[in-house]
Write an enzyme that holds these catalytic residues in place. Structure first.
Site, PDB file in Angstrom:
ATOM      1  N   ARG A 144      -4.003   7.647   4.409  1.00 27.97           N
ATOM      2  CA  ARG A 144      -2.797   7.238   3.678  1.00 27.97           C
ATOM      3  C   ARG A 144      -2.421   8.239   2.595  1.00 27.97           C
ATOM      4  NH1 ARG A 144      -3.507   1.065   2.059  1.00 27.97           N
ATOM      5  NH2 ARG A 144      -3.280   1.824  -0.061  1.00 27.97           N
TER       6      ARG A 144
ATOM      7  N   ARG B 131     -23.073   7.896  16.292  1.00 30.65           N
ATOM      8  CA  ARG B 131     -22.722   7.977  14.863  1.00 30.65           C
ATOM      9  C   ARG B 131     -21.314   7.447  14.641  1.00 30.65           C
ATOM     10  NH1 ARG B 131     -26.288  11.276  11.872  1.00 30.65           N
ATOM     11  NH2 ARG B 131     -28.271  11.029  12.948  1.00 30.65           N
TER      12      ARG B 131
ATOM     13  N   GLY C  30      -4.763   0.455  10.555  1.00 24.48           N
ATOM     14  CA  GLY C  30      -3.734  -0.090  11.446  1.00 24.48           C
ATOM     15  C   GLY C  30      -3.662  -1.605  11.469  1.00 24.48           C
ATOM     16  N   ARG C  31      -4.606  -2.253  10.799  1.00 25.15           N
ATOM     17  CA  ARG C  31      -4.690  -3.723  10.815  1.00 25.15           C
ATOM     18  C   ARG C  31      -4.696  -4.247  12.254  1.00 25.15           C
ATOM     19  NH1 ARG C  31      -2.667  -6.007   5.165  1.00 25.15           N
ATOM     20  NH2 ARG C  31      -2.212  -4.025   4.204  1.00 25.15           N
TER      21      ARG C  31
ATOM     22  N   ASP D   6       0.912   1.952   9.464  1.00 23.05           N
ATOM     23  CA  ASP D   6       0.464   1.185  10.633  1.00 23.05           C
ATOM     24  C   ASP D   6       1.521   1.114  11.736  1.00 23.05           C
ATOM     25  OD1 ASP D   6      -1.706   0.699   9.006  1.00 23.05           O
ATOM     26  OD2 ASP D   6      -1.102  -1.337   8.486  1.00 23.05           O
TER      27      ASP D   6
ATOM     28  N   HIS E 131      -8.931   5.446   3.508  1.00 23.38           N
ATOM     29  CA  HIS E 131      -7.680   5.777   2.819  1.00 23.38           C
ATOM     30  C   HIS E 131      -7.275   7.233   2.909  1.00 23.38           C
ATOM     31  CE1 HIS E 131      -8.625   1.813   1.224  1.00 23.38           C
ATOM     32  NE2 HIS E 131      -7.320   1.703   1.017  1.00 23.38           N
TER      33      HIS E 131
ATOM     34  N   GLU F 247      -9.178  -0.426  13.466  1.00 20.86           N
ATOM     35  CA  GLU F 247     -10.001  -1.326  12.635  1.00 20.86           C
ATOM     36  C   GLU F 247      -9.913  -2.796  13.059  1.00 20.86           C
ATOM     37  OE1 GLU F 247      -8.609  -0.974   8.592  1.00 20.86           O
ATOM     38  OE2 GLU F 247      -6.610  -1.704   9.071  1.00 20.86           O
TER      39      GLU F 247
ATOM     40  N   THR G  57       5.146   1.924   6.368  1.00 21.53           N
ATOM     41  CA  THR G  57       3.744   1.634   6.664  1.00 21.53           C
ATOM     42  C   THR G  57       3.175   2.691   7.591  1.00 21.53           C
ATOM     43  OG1 THR G  57       2.189   0.203   7.835  1.00 21.53           O
ATOM     44  CG2 THR G  57       4.474  -0.022   8.458  1.00 21.53           C
TER      45      THR G  57
ATOM     46  N   ASP H 261       3.836  -1.056  12.194  1.00 20.16           N
ATOM     47  CA  ASP H 261       3.787  -2.401  12.791  1.00 20.16           C
ATOM     48  C   ASP H 261       4.889  -3.338  12.293  1.00 20.16           C
ATOM     49  OD1 ASP H 261       2.920  -2.724  10.212  1.00 20.16           O
ATOM     50  OD2 ASP H 261       1.147  -3.902  10.708  1.00 20.16           O
TER      51      ASP H 261
ATOM     52  N   ARG I 248     -23.943  13.884  21.112  1.00 21.43           N
ATOM     53  CA  ARG I 248     -23.886  12.533  20.546  1.00 21.43           C
ATOM     54  C   ARG I 248     -22.630  11.783  20.974  1.00 21.43           C
ATOM     55  NH1 ARG I 248     -25.466  14.297  14.370  1.00 21.43           N
ATOM     56  NH2 ARG I 248     -27.700  13.881  14.542  1.00 21.43           N
TER      57      ARG I 248
ATOM     58  N   ARG J 168      -0.413  -6.710  -5.135  1.00 20.23           N
ATOM     59  CA  ARG J 168      -0.760  -8.026  -5.706  1.00 20.23           C
ATOM     60  C   ARG J 168       0.478  -8.728  -6.266  1.00 20.23           C
ATOM     61  NH1 ARG J 168      -5.266  -6.280  -4.396  1.00 20.23           N
ATOM     62  NH2 ARG J 168      -7.235  -6.863  -5.341  1.00 20.23           N
TER      63      ARG J 168
ATOM     64  N   GLY K 260       6.269  -2.795   3.074  1.00 26.27           N
ATOM     65  CA  GLY K 260       5.871  -3.302   4.377  1.00 26.27           C
ATOM     66  C   GLY K 260       6.271  -4.756   4.557  1.00 26.27           C
ATOM     67  N   ASP K 261       5.535  -5.439   5.431  1.00 22.52           N
ATOM     68  CA  ASP K 261       5.899  -6.819   5.780  1.00 22.52           C
ATOM     69  C   ASP K 261       5.918  -7.745   4.565  1.00 22.52           C
ATOM     70  OD1 ASP K 261       3.170  -6.529   5.498  1.00 22.52           O
ATOM     71  OD2 ASP K 261       2.648  -7.695   7.284  1.00 22.52           O
ATOM     72  N   GLY K 262       4.896  -7.618   3.720  1.00 19.98           N
ATOM     73  CA  GLY K 262       4.827  -8.488   2.538  1.00 19.98           C
ATOM     74  C   GLY K 262       5.979  -8.240   1.589  1.00 19.98           C
TER      75      GLY K 262
ATOM     76  N   GLY L  24       0.834  -1.200   0.000  1.00 18.93           N
ATOM     77  CA  GLY L  24       0.000   0.000   0.000  1.00 18.93           C
ATOM     78  C   GLY L  24       0.866   1.248   0.000  1.00 18.93           C
TER      79      GLY L  24
HETATM   80  N1  LIG Z   1       4.047 -13.324   3.845  1.00 18.31           N
HETATM   81  C1  LIG Z   1       4.254 -13.027   2.556  1.00 18.31           C
HETATM   82  N2  LIG Z   1       5.163 -13.706   1.832  1.00 18.31           N
HETATM   83  C2  LIG Z   1       5.389 -13.388   0.547  1.00 18.31           C
HETATM   84  N3  LIG Z   1       4.739 -12.409  -0.104  1.00 18.31           N
HETATM   85  C3  LIG Z   1       3.831 -11.722   0.554  1.00 18.31           C
HETATM   86  C4  LIG Z   1       3.527 -11.977   1.918  1.00 18.31           C
HETATM   87  N4  LIG Z   1       2.567 -11.109   2.313  1.00 18.31           N
HETATM   88  C5  LIG Z   1       2.289 -10.353   1.237  1.00 18.31           C
HETATM   89  N5  LIG Z   1       3.023 -10.706   0.183  1.00 18.31           N
HETATM   90  C6  LIG Z   1       3.039 -10.075  -1.146  1.00 18.31           C
HETATM   91  O1  LIG Z   1       3.769  -8.880  -0.950  1.00 18.31           O
HETATM   92  C7  LIG Z   1       3.256  -7.836  -1.763  1.00 18.31           C
HETATM   93  C8  LIG Z   1       2.993  -6.666  -0.895  1.00 18.31           C
HETATM   94  O2  LIG Z   1       2.284  -7.123   0.246  1.00 18.31           O
HETATM   95  P1  LIG Z   1       1.335  -6.175   1.054  1.00 18.31           P
HETATM   96  O3  LIG Z   1       0.209  -5.728   0.197  1.00 18.31           O
HETATM   97  O4  LIG Z   1       1.039  -6.806   2.362  1.00 18.31           O
HETATM   98  O5  LIG Z   1       2.247  -4.916   1.204  1.00 18.31           O
HETATM   99  P2  LIG Z   1       3.327  -4.546   2.246  1.00 18.31           P
HETATM  100  O6  LIG Z   1       4.609  -4.344   1.544  1.00 18.31           O
HETATM  101  O7  LIG Z   1       3.337  -5.526   3.373  1.00 18.31           O
HETATM  102  O8  LIG Z   1       2.765  -3.168   2.699  1.00 18.31           O
HETATM  103  P3  LIG Z   1       1.420  -2.918   3.522  1.00 18.31           P
HETATM  104  O9  LIG Z   1       1.001  -4.211   4.128  1.00 18.31           O
HETATM  105  O10 LIG Z   1       1.856  -1.910   4.530  1.00 18.31           O
HETATM  106  O11 LIG Z   1       0.481  -2.379   2.518  1.00 18.31           O
HETATM  107  C9  LIG Z   1       2.047  -8.392  -2.439  1.00 18.31           C
HETATM  108  O12 LIG Z   1       2.453  -8.700  -3.741  1.00 18.31           O
HETATM  109  C10 LIG Z   1       1.706  -9.649  -1.690  1.00 18.31           C
HETATM  110  O13 LIG Z   1       1.220 -10.583  -2.606  1.00 18.31           O
HETATM  111  O1  LIG Z   2      -5.354  -0.400   0.412  1.00 17.77           O
HETATM  112  P1  LIG Z   2      -5.987  -1.662   0.905  1.00 17.77           P
HETATM  113  O2  LIG Z   2      -5.637  -2.842   0.117  1.00 17.77           O
HETATM  114  O3  LIG Z   2      -7.454  -1.453   1.139  1.00 17.77           O
HETATM  115  O4  LIG Z   2      -5.344  -1.952   2.348  1.00 17.77           O
HETATM  116  C1  LIG Z   2      -5.777  -1.318   3.485  1.00 17.77           C
HETATM  117  C2  LIG Z   2      -4.839  -1.663   4.597  1.00 17.77           C
HETATM  118  O5  LIG Z   2      -3.546  -1.146   4.307  1.00 17.77           O
HETATM  119  C3  LIG Z   2      -3.137  -0.293   5.365  1.00 17.77           C
HETATM  120  O6  LIG Z   2      -3.523   1.004   4.997  1.00 17.77           O
HETATM  121  C4  LIG Z   2      -1.662  -0.216   5.507  1.00 17.77           C
HETATM  122  O7  LIG Z   2      -1.139  -1.442   5.875  1.00 17.77           O
HETATM  123  C5  LIG Z   2      -3.926  -0.813   6.559  1.00 17.77           C
HETATM  124  O8  LIG Z   2      -3.959   0.074   7.636  1.00 17.77           O
HETATM  125  C6  LIG Z   2      -5.250  -1.116   5.922  1.00 17.77           C
HETATM  126  O9  LIG Z   2      -5.983  -2.076   6.616  1.00 17.77           O
HETATM  127 MG   LIG Z   3       1.531  -6.187   4.372  1.00 20.71          MG
END
Ligand SMILES: Nc1ncnc2c1ncn2[C@@H]1O[C@H](COP(=O)(O)OP(=O)(O)OP(=O)(O)O)[C@@H](O)[C@H]1O
Ligand SMILES: O=P(O)(O)OC[C@H]1O[C@](O)(CO)[C@@H](O)[C@@H]1O
Ligand SMILES: [Mg+2]
Length: 354
Positions: free
Chosen positions: A279, A270, A175-176, A132, A276, A226, A130, A134, A167, A77, A107-109, A12
């Site tokens: 972000r 409410r 923040g996941r 978040d 977003h 969230e 991120t 995190d 209210r 993706r 981020g983590d992915g 993201g």
């Molecule tokens: N545990 C994982 N192992 C390998 N690939 C991953 C994993 N988690 C996510 N991915 C891939 O990493 C890419 C980015 O993942 P993700 O959308 O979670 O973004 P991020 O870099 O972690 O940032 P954020 O979670 O803050 O948006 C995507 O292509 C997703 O398919």
């Molecule tokens: O942009 P997307 O795919 O809706 O992802 C939203 C998620 O990404 C973040 O903005 C950043 O990790 C989270 O706080 C939120 O849950």
């Molecule tokens: Mg991620």
């Protein structure tokens, strides 16, 4: 032969990405005359039939420090580890481009992918991104401060309308599974109740706070992350994306809380889901500085030949950590965090039974 370094943004988007791209590029251009190659749309730019890239020179990164988003585009993706063929094509493109190393801002992915590619021989330097806050091993990621500022302003705006109408106003943050944004913005915006993914909330305790405040101050502000859930309940899932390895998209917990709270109260309740907007937009000065430091530090790691590491901030100091140490887990708010104690001691409810 000058160094040739690739750079991409993954996952993201986040305020401060352009500031990192600018700092990495300027630092490498100035200090070692490297060629910097920007890769479009995250790992997607290395996974297609042909690489989707463009050279980054001084002019192309000038004037982007304060711009939100990422000039390179991003993808949550594109995953080169999805199959061996994808991994091989990604590495072949990196090789054909003559990249000696790749800077991955994500981020983590993205760090998990970076780790996988580094194990297959591509030298990588990671930069944690991120809103978040995190990512394991890093106490503050850029983008977080901007998100907190946005949420804080939203809470302040909700305060005047809450008070006028008597209210209960609920504001939901991103923040996941980590409550950092809700906690810091809740404190900064003077929320009366802060609900976090780390502490399951007791709906009757929350209702009791609202009733007590209705007698005294007429209104109540609730800030909820969230990923929060009630005692014995489930998290609120907004969407399920089957083609993502991280398929759960949280969201909507403010509406779930509103539905549970309304029958327990006389006043109106409410809900506002910020989404977003947290972000988007320009990074705060703090995030511009942090992102610039992270980008420059990534360039230093490259010039020292320290690869397969992610830039970090720990105890207020820049450093780095092995990618293998950041790919597992999420950095949640520890239950003994001093801010939780501060909140309780000044009378902010964390949704715990009285
Ligand atoms: N545990 C994982 N192992 C390998 N690939 C991953 C994993 N988690 C996510 N991915 C891939 O990493 C890419 C980015 O993942 P993700 O959308 O979670 O973004 P991020 O870099 O972690 O940032 P954020 O979670 O803050 O948006 C995507 O292509 C997703 O398919
Ligand atoms: O942009 P997307 O795919 O809706 O992802 C939203 C998620 O990404 C973040 O903005 C950043 O990790 C989270 O706080 C939120 O849950
Ligand atoms: Mg991620």
């Amino acid at each position: 032969m000058p160094l040739r370094i690739g750079i991409l943004t993954g996952g993201g988007d986040c305020p401060g990405l352009n500031a990192v791209i600018r700092a990495v590029t300027k630092s490498l251009l100035r200090q070692c005359g490297a060629e910097v190659i920007g890769i479009h749309d995250g790992f997607g730019g290395l996974m297609g039939p042909a690489p989707h890239v463009r050279p980054l020179d001084w002019a192309s990164v000038s004037g982007i420090l304060m711009r939100g988003g990422t000039i390179l585009g991003t993808s949550n993706r594109a995953n080169p580890l999805r199959s061996e063929a994808d991994a091989e094509r990604t590495l072949a493109h990196a090789h054909a481009l003559g990249l000696q190393a790749l800077v991955v801002i994500g981020g983590d992915g993205s760090m998990a992918i970076a780790h996988g590619l580094s194990q297959r021989g591509l030298p990588i330097v990671g930069v944690p991104k991120t809103i978040d806050n995190d990512i394991v091993g890093c106490e503050r990621s850029f983008g977080f401060d901007t998100a907190v500022a946005t949420v804080t302003e939203a809470i302040e705006r909700l305060q005047t309308t809450a008070e006028s109408h008597g209210r209960v106003m609920i504001v939901e943050t991103m923040g996941r599974y980590a409550g950092w944004i809700a906690l810091e913005a809740g404190i900064a915006g003077a929320a009366d109740v802060i609900l976090l993914p780390e502490i399951d909330y007791d709906i009757d305790a929350v209702a009791a706070v609202c009733r007590a405040r209705a007698q005294r101050q007429r209104y109540t502000l609730i800030c909820i992350g969230e990923g929060a859930k009630p005692v014995g309940g489930e998290r609120t899932v907004q969407a399920w994306l089957p083609d993502s390895p991280d398929p759960v998209r949280l969201g909507g917990v403010a509406h779930a809380l509103r539905a549970a709270l309304q029958p327990r109260l006389d006043c109106e309740v409410r809900a506002t889901v910020l989404g977003h907007v947290q972000r988007g937009g320009a990074p705060t000065p703090f995030d511009r500085v942090l992102a610039t430091q992270f980008g420059n530090e990534a360039a230093q790691l490259i010039m020292r030949g320290e690869f397969n590491r992610m830039v970090t901030l720990r105890d207020g100091r820049l450093g780095s950590i092995a990618l293998s140490d950041v790919v597992h887990g999420t950095r949640q708010v520890p239950l003994d965090h001093p801010l939780l104690r501060t909140a309780r001691q000044i009378g902010v409810s964390l949704g715990e039974p009285a």
